[in-house]
Scaffold this active site. Structure first.
Site, PDB file in Angstrom:
ATOM      1  N   SER A 207      21.031  11.079 -31.137  1.00  0.00           N
ATOM      2  CA  SER A 207      19.884  11.301 -30.267  1.00  0.00           C
ATOM      3  C   SER A 207      18.935  10.139 -30.445  1.00  0.00           C
ATOM      4  CB  SER A 207      19.186  12.610 -30.631  1.00  0.00           C
ATOM      5  OG  SER A 207      19.881  13.670 -30.033  1.00  0.00           O
TER       6      SER A 207
ATOM      7  N   ARG B 174      16.149  19.665 -15.143  1.00  0.00           N
ATOM      8  CA  ARG B 174      16.129  18.271 -14.743  1.00  0.00           C
ATOM      9  C   ARG B 174      16.913  17.484 -15.777  1.00  0.00           C
ATOM     10  NH1 ARG B 174      12.798  13.733 -16.232  1.00  0.00           N
ATOM     11  NH2 ARG B 174      13.420  12.079 -14.809  1.00  0.00           N
TER      12      ARG B 174
ATOM     13  N   HIS C  29      23.365   6.059  -6.976  1.00  0.00           N
ATOM     14  CA  HIS C  29      23.139   6.232  -8.418  1.00  0.00           C
ATOM     15  C   HIS C  29      24.382   6.770  -9.155  1.00  0.00           C
ATOM     16  CE1 HIS C  29      19.138   5.378  -7.268  1.00  0.00           C
ATOM     17  NE2 HIS C  29      18.672   6.597  -7.112  1.00  0.00           N
TER      18      HIS C  29
ATOM     19  N   ARG D   5      29.780  13.818 -18.567  1.00  0.00           N
ATOM     20  CA  ARG D   5      30.479  14.729 -19.480  1.00  0.00           C
ATOM     21  C   ARG D   5      31.983  14.485 -19.352  1.00  0.00           C
ATOM     22  NH1 ARG D   5      28.910  19.540 -22.077  1.00  0.00           N
ATOM     23  NH2 ARG D   5      26.812  19.068 -21.325  1.00  0.00           N
TER      24      ARG D   5
ATOM     25  N   LYS E 215      28.164  15.461  -9.072  1.00  0.00           N
ATOM     26  CA  LYS E 215      27.373  16.617  -8.656  1.00  0.00           C
ATOM     27  C   LYS E 215      25.898  16.262  -8.688  1.00  0.00           C
ATOM     28  CE  LYS E 215      26.568  20.940 -11.000  1.00  0.00           C
ATOM     29  NZ  LYS E 215      27.220  21.942 -11.827  1.00  0.00           N
TER      30      LYS E 215
ATOM     31  N   SER F 288       0.819  -1.206   0.000  1.00  0.00           N
ATOM     32  CA  SER F 288       0.000   0.000   0.000  1.00  0.00           C
ATOM     33  C   SER F 288       0.860   1.267   0.000  1.00  0.00           C
ATOM     34  CB  SER F 288      -0.957  -0.022   1.186  1.00  0.00           C
ATOM     35  OG  SER F 288      -0.236  -0.298   2.367  1.00  0.00           O
TER      36      SER F 288
ATOM     37  N   ASP G 265      25.999  13.795 -33.270  1.00  0.00           N
ATOM     38  CA  ASP G 265      24.906  13.609 -32.327  1.00  0.00           C
ATOM     39  C   ASP G 265      24.147  12.312 -32.580  1.00  0.00           C
ATOM     40  OD1 ASP G 265      22.677  13.820 -30.753  1.00  0.00           O
ATOM     41  OD2 ASP G 265      22.123  15.829 -31.413  1.00  0.00           O
TER      42      ASP G 265
ATOM     43  N   TYR H  27      13.662  -4.567   7.147  1.00  0.00           N
ATOM     44  CA  TYR H  27      14.251  -5.646   6.333  1.00  0.00           C
ATOM     45  C   TYR H  27      14.609  -6.882   7.164  1.00  0.00           C
ATOM     46  CZ  TYR H  27      14.975  -2.497   2.286  1.00  0.00           C
ATOM     47  OH  TYR H  27      14.822  -1.629   1.229  1.00  0.00           O
TER      48      TYR H  27
ATOM     49  N   TYR I 146      19.290   3.164 -11.277  1.00  0.00           N
ATOM     50  CA  TYR I 146      20.108   3.751 -12.332  1.00  0.00           C
ATOM     51  C   TYR I 146      20.747   2.674 -13.207  1.00  0.00           C
ATOM     52  CZ  TYR I 146      19.298   8.609 -12.003  1.00  0.00           C
ATOM     53  OH  TYR I 146      18.687   9.823 -12.115  1.00  0.00           O
TER      54      TYR I 146
END
Ligand code: BG6
Length: 491
Positions: free
Chosen positions: A400, A341, A250, A346, A333, A14, A398, A131, A189
């Site tokens: 995408s 978002r 993550h 990089r 970071k 629930s 690119d 747990y 992730y």
């Protein structure tokens, strides 16, 4: 693939996680034919006393409003909900779990008239504090019936502890009851398409092999930004903070995959061995390479204490002491309530030596992997500005996904990971020693924050985070390219 009876038991049925992630993922798997109605039964378990139909109605109300829901879905949804049953009971007494076992067994017997199998998947959509008791109850009352064959597996969610000691204690408690191959520690992730692609990109491309080291790469950033705060979950968040919520799990998982050496093969254990190795080469985090922030207004949430020292933003530099990466900063970071978002990796390359183009330095080569939104892989590079002049400009190669893979639906992380647990593939799950190594890195810093020695700087919601974080980036060697923005192509 295995066949026969499969019971999926969602504990904490629930709660929020079950509603938002677990049940939708199960529904999507069902819709795509991965859960066969003649084999699968789903049990919800929680303390609330409700009937099967009440749970089904709640789920229907949620699943019907999901994105992409269509009218013909309502029939599929009804047939899916018919597979769901509900059992109520507490998390620390045998009574409820005995009842649960009885329900599961009945269905195993009725469905197993032709073929014997007792596969039981327990999904703990619960706070970690319960747990140990839940695992004990499962072990005592609900294990698969060995005469029917099959297996029992448990799926657990972060946070796995608060620091090294509490995580180890939790691991020991669960480890006394279940073997490592039965335990699936989820980090969603690892279920993201582009995170899974990292291994292929790095090790199946001649392009990258010779460049992926300290001789060519200047710095690496792994960034997570959200443009909303902790609304609605301040109470949970305040106990953990951004490092435990995002960075220690993550972002660190992404970090491993970017930094690790090539595994012997793609077998789950070989991959996880390499992850642990690179973690063991990470040097202790230096105070001067950390910037913490807390957005203004965070403490207005009534569930957050007025004197909270919890960071909602952090930039942390990790340094690896090995032959490949000595001297290359990995800047992790993460922040809530920022101006956008997105999550991306990089990789910034060093300057070209002996530059013959007398133009003012325009920018460095970068290899960017955009995890979300708009999945993409692109390389920022210098080209000749088209036209009569011999001048240079920044452009990109690119890939995408939306454009390149039109019509392909990228599966949700949870969908993929739950399917892995059914198939018994642990590659995209966190191994116990991995978890320990991860806590070893962050625990000293977390203790300094918990003790109030390290304090977050205030920052404006909707901005870039504290200016000090950008200064740290620059000090670590990152050179921002001014005037260049990658624009995802529209169809
Ligand atoms: C969760 C965190 O694990 O991940 C949340 O607890 C965060 O705070 C979420 O919002 C982000 O996940 P995603 O898949 O939206 O990037």
């Amino acid at each position: 693939p295995e066949t026969g009876c499969l019971s999926i038991i969602v504990l904490g049925a629930s709660g929020d996680l079950a509603k938002k992630k677990t049940f939708p993922a199960l529904f999507h798997l069902y819709r795509q034919g991965f859960l066969q109605p003649d084999e699968v039964h789903i049990f919800g378990y929680a303390r609330t006393k409700i009937s099967d139909d009440e749970l089904r109605n709640r789920l229907r109300g949620y699943l019907i409003n999901e994105k992409g829901a269509s009218p013909d879905q309502s029939e599929i949804l009804s047939s899916f909900l018919q597979l769901v049953k509900y059992v109520s009971g507490s998390y620390d007494s045998e009574e409820g779990f005995r009842l649960l076992d009885k329900e599961i067994s009945e269905h195993e017997i009725s469905k197993n008239s032709q073929e014997g199998s007792s596969r039981r998947l327990f999904y703990l959509a619960l706070p970690p504090s319960v747990y140990p008791s839940v695992c004990r109850m499962i072990k005592q009352c609900c294990m698969n019936k060995s005469d029917l064959g099959g297996w029992t597996r448990i799926v657990v969610e972060k946070p796995f502890g608060r620091d090294l000691d509490t995580a180890e204690e939790l691991s020991t408690q669960i480890g006394e009851l279940f073997d490592e191959p039965q335990i699936y520690r989820i980090d969603h992730y690892l279920g993201k398409e582009l995170v899974q692609n990292l291994l292929v990109l790095r090790f199946a491309n001649r392009f990258f092999l010779p460049l992926w080291n300290r001789d060519n790469i200047d710095n690496v950033q792994i960034v997570f930004r959200e443009d909303f705060g902790t609304e609605g979950r301040g109470g949970y968040f305040d106990q953990y903070g951004i490092i435990r919520d995002i960075i220690q799990n993550h972002l660190l998982q992404v970090f491993y995959l970017v930094a690790m050496e090539k595994p012997v093969s793609i077998k789950p254990e070989h991959i996880r061995d390499e992850k642990v190795k690179v973690l063991q080469s990470v040097l202790p985090i230096k105070d001067e390479e950390v910037v913490l922030g807390q957005y203004e207004g965070y403490k207005d949430d009534p569930t957050v204490p007025d004197d909270s020292n919890t960071p909602t933003f952090a930039t942390i530099v990790l340094r690896i002491h090995n032959e490949r990466w000595e001297g290359v900063p990995f800047i992790l970071k993460a922040g809530k309530a920022l101006n956008s978002r997105k999550a991306e990796i990089r990789v910034q390359f060093k300057d070209v030596p002996g530059d013959i183009f007398k133009c003012k330095k325009q920018g460095r080569n970068e290899f960017v992997i955009r995890l979300q939104p708009s999945e993409a892989i692109y390389m920022k590079l210098t080209v000749k500005q088209p036209g009569l002049d011999m001048s240079t400009a920044q452009s990109e190669l690119d890939l995408s996904y939306r454009q390149r893979y039109q019509g392909v639906t990228i599966p949700e992380a949870y969908e993929r990971l739950i399917l892995d647990t059914i198939r018994g593939d642990q590659q995209h799950f966190v191994r116990r020693d991995e978890l320990k190594a991860a806590w070893e890195i962050f625990t000293p810093l977390l203790h300094r924050i918990d003790d109030g020695e390290s304090k977050p700087l205030p920052y404006q919601p909707g901005g870039r985070g504290p200016a000090e974080a950008d200064e740290l980036l620059a000090k670590a060697g990152y050179v921002q390219t001014l005037g260049y923005i990658w624009i995802p192509p529209t169809l």
